[in-house]
Design a protein around this motif. Sequence first.
Motif, PDB file in Angstrom:
ATOM      1  N   TYR A 108      -2.832  15.813  -3.568  1.00  0.00           N
ATOM      2  CA  TYR A 108      -2.419  14.942  -2.458  1.00  0.00           C
ATOM      3  C   TYR A 108      -2.771  15.515  -1.052  1.00  0.00           C
ATOM      4  CZ  TYR A 108       0.364  12.129   0.705  1.00  0.00           C
ATOM      5  OH  TYR A 108       0.685  11.619   1.657  1.00  0.00           O
ATOM      6  N   SER A 120       6.035   9.083  -0.065  1.00  0.00           N
ATOM      7  CA  SER A 120       5.399   8.108   0.303  1.00  0.00           C
ATOM      8  C   SER A 120       6.255   6.894  -0.937  1.00  0.00           C
ATOM      9  CB  SER A 120       3.845   8.034  -0.222  1.00  0.00           C
ATOM     10  OG  SER A 120       3.406   8.963   0.221  1.00  0.00           O
ATOM     11  N   GLN A 171      -6.018   7.493  -1.294  1.00  0.00           N
ATOM     12  CA  GLN A 171      -5.464   6.369  -0.687  1.00  0.00           C
ATOM     13  C   GLN A 171      -5.929   5.088  -1.600  1.00  0.00           C
ATOM     14  OE1 GLN A 171      -5.731   5.743   3.597  1.00  0.00           O
ATOM     15  NE2 GLN A 171      -6.333   7.909   3.557  1.00  0.00           N
ATOM     16  N   SER A 196      -5.462   0.509  -1.680  1.00  0.00           N
ATOM     17  CA  SER A 196      -4.871  -0.727  -0.961  1.00  0.00           C
ATOM     18  C   SER A 196      -5.058  -1.825  -2.277  1.00  0.00           C
ATOM     19  CB  SER A 196      -5.330  -1.361   0.369  1.00  0.00           C
ATOM     20  OG  SER A 196      -4.923  -2.242   0.931  1.00  0.00           O
ATOM     21  N   ASN A 199      -8.136  13.038  -0.153  1.00  0.00           N
ATOM     22  CA  ASN A 199      -6.919  12.314   0.840  1.00  0.00           C
ATOM     23  C   ASN A 199      -7.552  11.133   1.697  1.00  0.00           C
ATOM     24  OD1 ASN A 199      -4.655  11.775   2.008  1.00  0.00           O
ATOM     25  ND2 ASN A 199      -4.102  13.712   2.836  1.00  0.00           N
ATOM     26  N   LYS A 257     -10.505   6.160   0.098  1.00  0.00           N
ATOM     27  CA  LYS A 257      -9.761   4.750   0.011  1.00  0.00           C
ATOM     28  C   LYS A 257     -10.219   3.875  -1.297  1.00  0.00           C
ATOM     29  CE  LYS A 257     -10.608   3.542   4.263  1.00  0.00           C
ATOM     30  NZ  LYS A 257     -10.610   2.894   5.783  1.00  0.00           N
ATOM     31  N   GLN A 271      -2.884   7.331  -6.352  1.00  0.00           N
ATOM     32  CA  GLN A 271      -2.347   8.029  -5.351  1.00  0.00           C
ATOM     33  C   GLN A 271      -1.993   9.630  -5.886  1.00  0.00           C
ATOM     34  OE1 GLN A 271       0.969   5.492  -4.239  1.00  0.00           O
ATOM     35  NE2 GLN A 271       0.163   5.310  -2.110  1.00  0.00           N
ATOM     36  N   GLU A 286       0.831  -1.131   0.092  1.00  0.00           N
ATOM     37  CA  GLU A 286      -0.076  -0.067   0.049  1.00  0.00           C
ATOM     38  C   GLU A 286       1.217   1.347  -0.240  1.00  0.00           C
ATOM     39  OE1 GLU A 286      -2.077   0.405   3.687  1.00  0.00           O
ATOM     40  OE2 GLU A 286      -0.777  -1.166   4.554  1.00  0.00           O
ATOM     41  N   SER A 287       0.443   2.335  -0.379  1.00  0.00           N
ATOM     42  CA  SER A 287       1.165   3.432  -0.226  1.00  0.00           C
ATOM     43  C   SER A 287       1.571   3.845   1.461  1.00  0.00           C
ATOM     44  CB  SER A 287       0.377   4.834  -0.811  1.00  0.00           C
ATOM     45  OG  SER A 287      -0.268   5.361   0.234  1.00  0.00           O
ATOM     46  N   ASN A 322       3.320   6.534   3.973  1.00  0.00           N
ATOM     47  CA  ASN A 322       3.857   7.989   3.973  1.00  0.00           C
ATOM     48  C   ASN A 322       4.988   7.696   5.031  1.00  0.00           C
ATOM     49  OD1 ASN A 322       4.406  10.390   5.158  1.00  0.00           O
ATOM     50  ND2 ASN A 322       2.484  11.097   4.494  1.00  0.00           N
TER      51      ASN A 322
END
Length: 679
Positions: A550, A422, A583, A585, A556, A559, A578, A385-386, A388
């Motif tokens: 972003y 990220s 976000q 996943s 932000n 998801k 992104q 996942e991204s 940070n």
Amino acid sequence: MPKREVSNRISAAILMYARDRGLDVDDLCRDLPYTSDQLLDRKLWIENTELLTLWQRLEEHTGNAEVGREVGLYAMQQHTFGFLSTILRLSGSPLRLLQKADRLVHYFDPNRVLHLHHVGKTSAIVELKRKSGRPQNRYGCSFARGLLAGIPTLWQLPPATVEDLSCAVTVDHLPPIDGRVYEIDDSDRVFSHPQDNPAERREEGAIAEDGTFGVGEVVYGANACLYRVTWTADTTRAWWQRVFASEADVEGENVANLEQDLRDLEQMYEQLHRFSSRMESVVDERSVALESANSELAELADKLKRQSVLKSEFIADVSHELRTLISAIVGFAELLTSQIYGPLNERQHAACDRIVVNTHTLLHMINDMLDISRLQSGKLELALESVNLRQMLDESLAAIAALAEQKKLALLREIETEVPVSILADRTKIKQMLLNLLTNAIKYTDRGHIKVRLHCPAPGEVAFTVRDTGRGIDENDMPLLFEEYSRVGPNRPDGGTGLGLYLTRKMAELMGGRVEVVSKLDHGSAFTVVLPVRGEELNAIREIDENPSYLDPGRNRLKILVADSNQAAAQFLGLTIQAAGMQVSFCSDGRRLIAQVAEYRPHLLVLDPELKHEDGWNILRRLRETIDTAAIPVVVLGAAGQQELAAAHGAVAFFAKPYEKRELIDCLLSVLGVKEGAQ
Ligand code: ADP
């Protein structure tokens, strides 16, 4: 006392002869302790009785009473004696050749000798004897006859003629020979009669000066046989011409030397041959022993493997239970410190803080054990996942701040400017690695500070280094550092399992990275975890970093879950998502998708129905049927022609591969109600 007496070359000659005539060699060898292949191999020494069996069977199969002579001749013609044939051919003259014939006979059967009585230009008289005084069997006699006849054939000359002149038995050997019993009377005259019929008595002759007596007819079974070997004048001439230019050449010292050399060579060869036969049988015995040891080892390995799986399952179960209970303890302790159950005095507060810190450490250890069992059963997987990095670093520092505070250690951090905000990675694992290094640094440092640095050691790499001013590590302990359960150093503080660094290294490797360490005893240590960042990833990440969307708090929070069995494609799409400020996943395993949706609670699901292990359309139907997930919009990425199918399964949008990423992002934004360009 060696058990095997006769060179296997005779049996090999028998079998080769039989095979050449289309006979069944396996049948000849039935019930013998060797296979036909072994006997053909010529490396063994076998017992006389086994050889006799072979002779008898060959005679039965061919119906030829003279088969011994034929095999002898055949053996010479085929050069089945290898090295010995060469020596014989080198020796050259009939005289020397017949001298060698003695060796030849001896070579096959050390119990026999061949005496040379006379050698002329075209004939010789030789006597074959058994050293032991035991009787010859007729196969041995006729085989020798064949060998003698075959000598000229070594030079590709016609075979010699060989007749039996007489056979004789010594007086000290009078038991029945070929069924006849021999007797000597007072005046040294010898008589014989068939064993079962004493009446058929006949006179055999008188005992000679050397203590033997001739028999009236050819009686194999006598101790000695006398042969006359005759060859042609042409053969003699050819011998001389082929091997030596003239008779004179073969005289003199050179020949004597050559003879001696040959004799030595022969002896060495024979010794070698015997030695290698012995070695072979030793090797055979060892191989059998090794084989059985190997199979025992394989069984043991199997058993250990089973036990290890059981152990891993047990650890996983127990750790899971413990984790649940300890999480509850932490939860209650945290509630107490938050004072919702009423005010705490300073000491109660401190005690609760201690409970929280200690139980966190316990949880950490249990997580390590769980990971080890997952790692050993191959179940430790990446969930990309991204991540940070700055945020993750701050969270980790916050988690261990209390520990550092207890030891009065300063916590410092430094982030180099080129570090991307990220990266695409497994957040839980990166955090776990960082926490492992941080807790170690605190554990093994008594004064000074701990500093974490985020940096890019090389293009395409990102790293975090945890440096401490602690006790350092002895150079000799370095190789053990990353071993499972290994703990090094002078005293081992409580709370260690020796798993932290092992797991850190394994996890870094799982992500394609590595762990490096620099340390000096009493001068502190620096552990660095280096992770790869692919070029395209970095670009996209830079785009993310530079893209003000972003920072858009609205986007932000959104998801997106991307379910696609093609991880590379999924990751690339993830980066674009992104870059658009949301976000993301990922899930590639159909079996886990429903659970992941329930856990991650995405605002939108992007699904390629061709998932691993389970049909994506099925999953889509189940998501629709479940109240909690029915409302989550799904965008399907499918093959051309699947649009209607997607609509029938309730997809809000459909894209046939290959699709334009920009269009997909626009679609996601519009489904999620984010206005185009509202960045
Ligand atoms: P443990 O649970 O014992 O800390 P680890 O695998 O994390 O297990 O570490 C293995 C060993 O490496 C430790 O027992 C310790 O001796 C040594 N070690 C790890 N980190 C440090 C450090 N920062 N300073 C000194 N020694 C360290």
